[in-house]
Design an enzyme around this catalytic site. Structure first.
Site, mmCIF file in Angstrom:
data_model
loop_
_atom_site.group_PDB
_atom_site.id
_atom_site.type_symbol
_atom_site.label_atom_id
_atom_site.label_comp_id
_atom_site.label_asym_id
_atom_site.label_seq_id
_atom_site.Cartn_x
_atom_site.Cartn_y
_atom_site.Cartn_z
ATOM 1 N N GLU A 14 -4.814 7.565 -2.899
ATOM 2 C CA GLU A 14 -5.335 6.274 -2.441
ATOM 3 C C GLU A 14 -5.689 5.379 -3.631
ATOM 4 O OE1 GLU A 14 -5.239 4.967 0.528
ATOM 5 O OE2 GLU A 14 -4.385 6.779 1.409
ATOM 6 N N HIS A 36 1.793 4.527 -2.785
ATOM 7 C CA HIS A 36 1.931 5.971 -2.541
ATOM 8 C C HIS A 36 3.317 6.457 -2.996
ATOM 9 C CE1 HIS A 36 -1.733 6.808 -0.349
ATOM 10 N NE2 HIS A 36 -1.476 5.913 0.596
ATOM 11 N N HIS A 83 0.838 -1.211 0.000
ATOM 12 C CA HIS A 83 0.000 0.000 0.000
ATOM 13 C C HIS A 83 0.872 1.260 0.000
ATOM 14 C CE1 HIS A 83 -3.601 2.428 1.167
ATOM 15 N NE2 HIS A 83 -2.682 3.169 1.764
ATOM 16 N N GLU A 84 1.786 1.351 0.967
ATOM 17 C CA GLU A 84 2.644 2.538 1.057
ATOM 18 C C GLU A 84 3.557 2.618 -0.166
ATOM 19 O OE1 GLU A 84 1.792 4.676 3.201
ATOM 20 O OE2 GLU A 84 0.528 3.330 4.405
#
Lengths: 500, 500
Positions: free
Chosen positions: A295, A269, A265-266
């Site tokens: 997101e 980003h 997830h990170e």
């Protein structure tokens, strides 16, 4: 002053502001990762000075004059600089409305709140955090009143994270999700539950860290410009420019999937932040344009790619290598099913793709009511627990696993949560578009993220903050945003997975 | 402006400068510990902006006017503020003489040099580092010319680290050491060598890190205000005030004593920095007064205490607990003898107490000649190797273990090295004084550092930069500095240890 002189002055100003943002971001990152635990007040002292100077630089008469001059000559500027001037003036018009002393006091409040929130979460003591959280919400309401007195305060908050977002749009969006997802969750609840026991066991930090680095490598994240740290709550932060990005994760010694999907997830980003056009470095255009688009990228990598059968098939041998004892008698298909287990739960960041939006809806409802003055912070834990029971059917055993679980409010990020759900929905539509030209399944099966990253870079990442979020989406999709692409995707995937 | 208004303004200015120093120190610390390796240029960009602002704040006409006003009213100020005004004016008078563009360029040069030095050391490539090191020495000579044209350039450098130090004093001091230590080293060389094999083996990072934390705890270092990191070259740094100090170490997987004594050494620096009077926080008086006094504390803990029989007896069971397999068949006495083995060697930071000063003398000689224009940086490796042969009798196999071993020059710290030897000598005399009122041996045997720390705190640490180094020493010792206390100590200890 000639236009060219003014352009140079703008460049110098942007570089200066980037330096302050580097310093303050690093102080925050240090506080979250490695700083000794008695040092928060010391950081607060420094942040007060630096944010005062940042504020002064951003809003002083010379800056306003410069920007207004350039705005008056915007026809003579390249599109990038037109956008910088527009964004800077927008920020200033907001900041000018906030008295400097209040702005500085708020920065200090956030430093203290972050520290107290950590302790409150550790010791399950909401009462400790309550006065600070009350002040944060009060400040948000006050700032909203200063900056956008014509708007409802919560609409001001929403717009901060997603340009143009309102409660009306959110209400409609969440209604669509609710209409399609609640029956799906109900059907899943009646089906035979997936066994996810293969994800649980004993996973030591060092092995999890090595696995994290492998995941980042597979995702095509350049480790010369992206670091990995550990924190209570994972996050991604840029230091000064897209040339230095840090992601963090949190190792659960008993659950390998927790950090695994945080890293992915990170990492999403980070990829977005790291690939702004190089010319945008040290300007307002550097990095992602909105939380919703951000997101859409992070949840794209985490769920649409990371929880796909093709990716799990590719990554499974890597997991076996990092954790040989734990995955000796397991198959890739078992892991695929396990990481997609749907079950109403307590912790948002560990929720599955389907129930995730209900976690977001709880927070949206609560923020909306607090900002409207209909709910007191003091009553927040009880309301939190009530809504978790109503939406997810779960009993919240303590505030640590309830209202204290997220770092957003202690960081002042009121209005952020809806962008998680929006981002998930954007992502599904982006994936459908990507598939027209990229064989995503075959990329994932081979662990070859280059064509996927290339598509995202060309269509999204390189633009930084140049385009408005809505324009960016429309340009790449060639159609309006349609949340049913997301609900269709979920229905199809989970109907198959749960044999519904 | 009234005197009280001016005092308030001074306080605010000091707090501001502390914030900038926090930010720049943290950026440096981050670069040395956790930053991804491709991010040095990004840090350079930010440091250029922040150091420009630091420079402006320190030297702008308003600041000069303020300080001169307070200086004119110094009789009305408390002693602490008199000293702050004196130190600030001294700094300004120096800084005013350096053109701002050159000052800023030098900060950027140091960031780049640090990065290149790391690579050069890793790849044994002095040629890579040479142009940057040449620029650093040239800048030092130029800055010395600006700031103290009446002095020889190297005297200016020495004075930067130890107020009042000159080549004349150093030459005399080193002559005393040479006269007493060379014969001692010679006698040791002819004696039966100590066996230090018990210190070597396989020591994993995690166990060494746990051991480091135990050592810090034993030394009485408050971990709420002092962190531990890992770097190529260990150092200690304060972030903004003495409320946040970080030490670093480097784990040698094959030699447990390497990091052990780095931690104790840096821990000594940290204790000194952390115990300035609380009222000194966010002022120029915070932290240690000079490098010589600083090294007197770090080498006090490292050698005078840390390599004493009493301390090794206390710490040995801790070592056995952290490394059970490695110390199963070893005795405390063997460890005591091993950590005090004297042998001419290549690496300064791992040198024993006796030959250490010869390592320092090599650097002193070389710096002196480069600063006098008698030696070119290009010829530095050959001269380094020649002096190591002459002073220590060792052949330097490569520049990694030779001229590239220390981080000081890449950090611009020319003139620092002599303070290591001076500090060692100060420490011996301080210990003799401490023994008059503290039963040091019994404290060490019991691992009770409180009375030792209390003595240092009362006599040295609390004063921060309030007293001049010479005054501080004279006040605590009640006599002049006498390097023969140090040489006597070494002779006595090593005559016994080597049965000379």
């Amino acid at each position: 002053m000639t236009v060219n002189e003014a352009r140079e002055a703008l460049k110098a100003l942007q570089a200066k502001l980037s330096a302050y943002s580097h310093a303050t971001a690093l102080i925050y990152f240090d506080g979250a990762t490695t700083a000794p635990k008695g040092t928060a007040a010391n950081r607060g002292q420094t942040l007060a000075v630096l944010s005062e100077e940042q504020y002064r630089l951003s809003t002083c008469p010379e800056t306003v004059e410069l920007l207004e001059f350039l705005d008056a000559h915007r026809e003579e500027l390249p599109a990038t600089e037109q956008r910088i001037v527009f964004l800077a003036l927008k920020n200033i018009r907001d900041m000018q409305k906030i008295p400097m002393a209040e702005f500085v006091a708020y920065q200090q409040l956030l430093v203290e709140a972050d520290d107290v929130w950590h302790t409150a979460k550790e010791t399950n003591d909401f009462a400790l955090f309550e006065p600070l959280l009350t002040q944060i919400f009060e400040t948000q309401r006050r700032f909203a009143g200063y900056c956008a007195p014509e708007k409802l305060p919560y609409n001001y908050c929403l717009d901060q994270y997603e340009d143009g977002l309102t409660m009306e749009i959110c209400d409609r969006f969440f209604a669509t999700l609710r209409e399609r997802l609640v029956p799906l969750i109900h059907r899943i609840g009646n089906a035979k539950q997936v066994d996810d026991s293969c994800l649980f066991g004993s996973f030591d930090d060092a092995a999890q860290e090595a696995f994290s680095h492998r995941l980042m490598q597979i995702m095509g994240i350049d480790d010369a410009h992206c670091g990995l740290g550990t924190t209570e709550h994972p996050f991604t932060i840029s230091l000064g420019s897209h040339h230095d990005v840090r992601i963090t994760t949190n190792y659960d010694p008993e659950n390998v999937a927790s950090s695994m999907y945080s890293v992915i997830h990170e990492g999403g980003h980070a990829l977005y932040d790291m690939h702004s056009a190089d010319e945008f470095a040290y300007t307002l255009l550097d990095g992602g344009v909105s939380m919703g688009i951000h997101e859409s990228q992070s949840r794209f990598y985490e769920n649409l790619l990371g929880r796909s059968r093709a990716f799990v098939q590719y990554v499974f041998p890597v997991m076996q290598k990092c954790f040989p004892a734990q995955f000796k008698d397991v198959t890739a298909e078992e892991v695929y099913r396990a990481v997609n287990r749907v079950t109403p739960s307590l912790i948002r960041t560990e929720a599955d793709e389907v129930t995730y939006c209900l976690h977001v809806m709880v927070r949206y409802e609560l923020e909306k009511r607090i900002m409207a003055g209909e709910l007191a912070v003091h009553d927040l834990p009880a309301e939190w627990n009530r809504l978790y029971k109503e939406y997810l059917g779960v009993d919240v055993p303590d505030d640590t696993r309830g209202v204290l679980q997220d770092s957003h409010w202690s960081g002042g990020n009121v209005g952020y949560f809806p962008s998680y759900a929006l981002g998930s929905a954007y992502g599904a539509q982006l994936l459908r578009k990507m598939r027209e030209t990229v064989d995503v399944e075959s990329c994932l099966k081979n662990g070859d993220f280059a064509p996927i990253n290339q598509w995202n870079r060309e269509n999204i990442w390189q633009y930084g903050c140049l385009k408005k979020p809505n324009d960016l989406l429309r340009d790449v999709l060639g159609e309006d945003f349609d949340p049913t692409v997301f609900t269709d995707y979920l229905e199809e995937k989970y109907t198959a997975l749960y044999h519904l």
